[in-house]
Design an enzyme around this catalytic site. Structure first.
Site, mmCIF file in Angstrom:
data_model
loop_
_atom_site.group_PDB
_atom_site.id
_atom_site.type_symbol
_atom_site.label_atom_id
_atom_site.label_comp_id
_atom_site.label_asym_id
_atom_site.label_seq_id
_atom_site.Cartn_x
_atom_site.Cartn_y
_atom_site.Cartn_z
ATOM 1 N N SER A 150 7.741 -8.921 0.231
ATOM 2 C CA SER A 150 6.630 -9.827 0.616
ATOM 3 C C SER A 150 6.160 -10.409 -0.909
ATOM 4 O O SER A 150 6.927 -10.899 -1.487
ATOM 5 C CB SER A 150 5.483 -8.717 1.432
ATOM 6 O OG SER A 150 4.406 -9.332 1.658
ATOM 7 N N ARG A 220 -9.208 -6.862 5.872
ATOM 8 C CA ARG A 220 -7.896 -6.096 6.003
ATOM 9 C C ARG A 220 -7.289 -6.046 7.731
ATOM 10 O O ARG A 220 -6.175 -6.120 8.018
ATOM 11 C CB ARG A 220 -8.119 -4.698 5.758
ATOM 12 C CG ARG A 220 -6.996 -3.530 6.049
ATOM 13 C CD ARG A 220 -5.541 -3.943 5.266
ATOM 14 N NE ARG A 220 -4.745 -2.848 5.356
ATOM 15 C CZ ARG A 220 -3.446 -2.680 5.031
ATOM 16 N NH1 ARG A 220 -3.013 -3.810 4.489
ATOM 17 N NH2 ARG A 220 -2.622 -1.703 5.284
ATOM 18 N N ASP A 316 9.192 -11.165 11.903
ATOM 19 C CA ASP A 316 8.350 -11.628 10.989
ATOM 20 C C ASP A 316 7.959 -13.137 10.959
ATOM 21 O O ASP A 316 8.691 -14.197 10.806
ATOM 22 C CB ASP A 316 8.942 -11.410 9.717
ATOM 23 C CG ASP A 316 8.012 -11.612 8.317
ATOM 24 O OD1 ASP A 316 7.027 -11.865 8.730
ATOM 25 O OD2 ASP A 316 8.532 -11.384 7.284
ATOM 26 N N HIS A 349 6.438 -8.302 10.041
ATOM 27 C CA HIS A 349 6.761 -8.462 8.517
ATOM 28 C C HIS A 349 6.648 -7.332 7.907
ATOM 29 O O HIS A 349 7.497 -6.808 6.920
ATOM 30 C CB HIS A 349 5.447 -9.273 7.948
ATOM 31 C CG HIS A 349 5.286 -9.140 6.492
ATOM 32 N ND1 HIS A 349 6.408 -9.947 5.755
ATOM 33 C CD2 HIS A 349 4.644 -8.777 5.597
ATOM 34 C CE1 HIS A 349 6.141 -9.946 4.385
ATOM 35 N NE2 HIS A 349 5.179 -9.131 4.366
ATOM 36 N N ASP A 350 6.036 -5.876 8.268
ATOM 37 C CA ASP A 350 6.141 -4.641 8.044
ATOM 38 C C ASP A 350 7.528 -4.146 7.984
ATOM 39 O O ASP A 350 7.873 -2.887 7.527
ATOM 40 C CB ASP A 350 5.044 -3.820 8.665
ATOM 41 C CG ASP A 350 3.770 -3.918 7.746
ATOM 42 O OD1 ASP A 350 3.743 -4.555 6.641
ATOM 43 O OD2 ASP A 350 2.872 -3.202 8.286
#
Length: 368
Positions: A150, A220, A316, A349-350
């Site tokens: 990232s 967040r 992602d 994405h994680d």
């Protein structure tokens, strides 16, 4: 039963000289917080620099001092793990602009007051300048590898482009060579949520009992959605209700996904500084490696002597496979050795942070 915890191994480097930034401003009194694991060999050629993501820090292995949670990449780094501390000397530094020990908006300026919004705007390349200063202080001329996912991947690419002699291998996970309009848009949403919080006080909230926790929590929550995939969210939450059998016909957290996002927002606001979030997201938005090198991405890698590996994930949508392919094509155009793989994982994405065994094999194999 007692629980064993790792003692915080944070070290802090104070730079001898001010740091000149891309903005043309100079940042005095720079401190860089970092941790190391493993042993640096006599030749000083077994070091691996790990670069953290937006909300990460240098606690790659050690327990987080505020939350008590294990390091953010403890599944990947350690004795006998893909990034093997029995073989390599691991370095992870908190980026400048952050709030976990390196100089940032919450740090004291030369006048003894917090920088707040007087802190100069920084870039990814400025963060990397801090990393290079740390390497110099450790006497490490050339890294065995630089690794990051990232925003950490942005740093690895920036180091390879701007300090081409400093790494022999470059491993980039779920990243990009520039921020898209969509990425910038999500970041702006988060920044506006923070600045709309009455407790933000134009950034001068240090010393007050309240801080813009609500705005930071919303930022967040919005960002966290981008880190996940629809497949993963559906599998984990679906439309299931949270601790109830019927809808309330109100605005409480009826759904599990609502409760989850609220928890993520609150827990994040307890460990992160709102101003740091503004500055770091702005640095990511400014990142455009091609723009830095005459408008052509291949130019960024002309002087590099490193070998590269890029990894993307099929779910992602924040930094999709097309972003990694763009970098691979530029490396090919520059005649650099590069390997690329798109891995299948349901986590979005994680995925680079979670249990994806295929990633373990790629990392271990590339680092060799």
């Amino acid at each position: 039963m007692a629980t064993a915890h790792t003692i915080d191994p944070t070290q802090v480097l104070t730079l001898d000289e001010p740091l000149t930034l891309d903005s043309g401003q100079t940042l005095p009194l720079v401190e860089i917080a970092y941790e190391t694991h493993g042993c640096l060999n006599a030749a000083k050629d077994n070091a691996i620099l790990i670069c953290h993501a937006l909300t990460g820090d240098h606690h790659v292995v050690s327990d987080h001092p505020l939350t008590g949670k294990p390091g953010w990449w403890v599944r990947m780094v350690g004795p006998g793990k893909p990034i093997d501390t029995d073989r390599y000397f691991i370095i992870c530094a908190n980026v400048i602009g952050s709030c976990m020990g390196s100089t940032g908006p919450a740090s004291l300026a030369p006048d003894g007051e917090p920088w707040a919004m007087r802190f100069p705007v920084i870039t990814i390349r400025d963060m990397v300048r801090g990393h290079v200063a740390l390497l110099d202080s450790l006497g490490i001329d050339t890294l065995h590898a630089v690794v990051g996912g990232s925003m950490g991947g942005m740093q690895t690419l920036s180091l390879a482009a701007n300090f081409p002699e400093r790494a022999r291998a470059v491993l980039v996970l779920a990243s990009t060579a520039r921020h898209s309009a969509q990425n910038i848009g999500f970041h702006e949403l988060g920044r506006q949520a923070i600045m709309a919080d009455n407790s933000w006080r134009e950034g001068d909230y240090y010393g007050f009992e309240d801080s813009p926790e609500k705005g930071l929590a919303v930022a967040r929550m919005a960002a966290h959605i981008t880190y996940l995939s629809e497949e993963g969210l559906t599998k984990k939450f679906g439309r299931r209700l949270q601790d109830r059998s019927e809808k309330t016909f109100g605005f409480d957290a009826d759904f599990q996904i609502e409760s989850y996002l609220r928890y993520q927002g609150i827990s994040f606001s307890n460990r992160f500084d709102a101003n740091s979030y503004l500055y770091i997201t702005r640095a990511m938005d400014y990142f455009d490696l091609a723009e830095e090198h005459g408008g052509r991405l291949a130019n960024a890698f002309r002087r590099s002597r490193a070998r590269f590996c890029l990894v993307s994930f099929d779910t992602d949508w924040l930094y999709p496979t097309s972003a990694s392919r763009n970098v691979v094509q530029a490396l090919n155009a520059a005649g650099k050795p590069v390997s690329f793989v798109e891995l299948s994982a349901p986590y979005g994405h994680d995925s680079f942070l979670l249990d994806v065994p295929a990633l373990d094999r790629v990392v271990a194999g590339f680092l060799g």
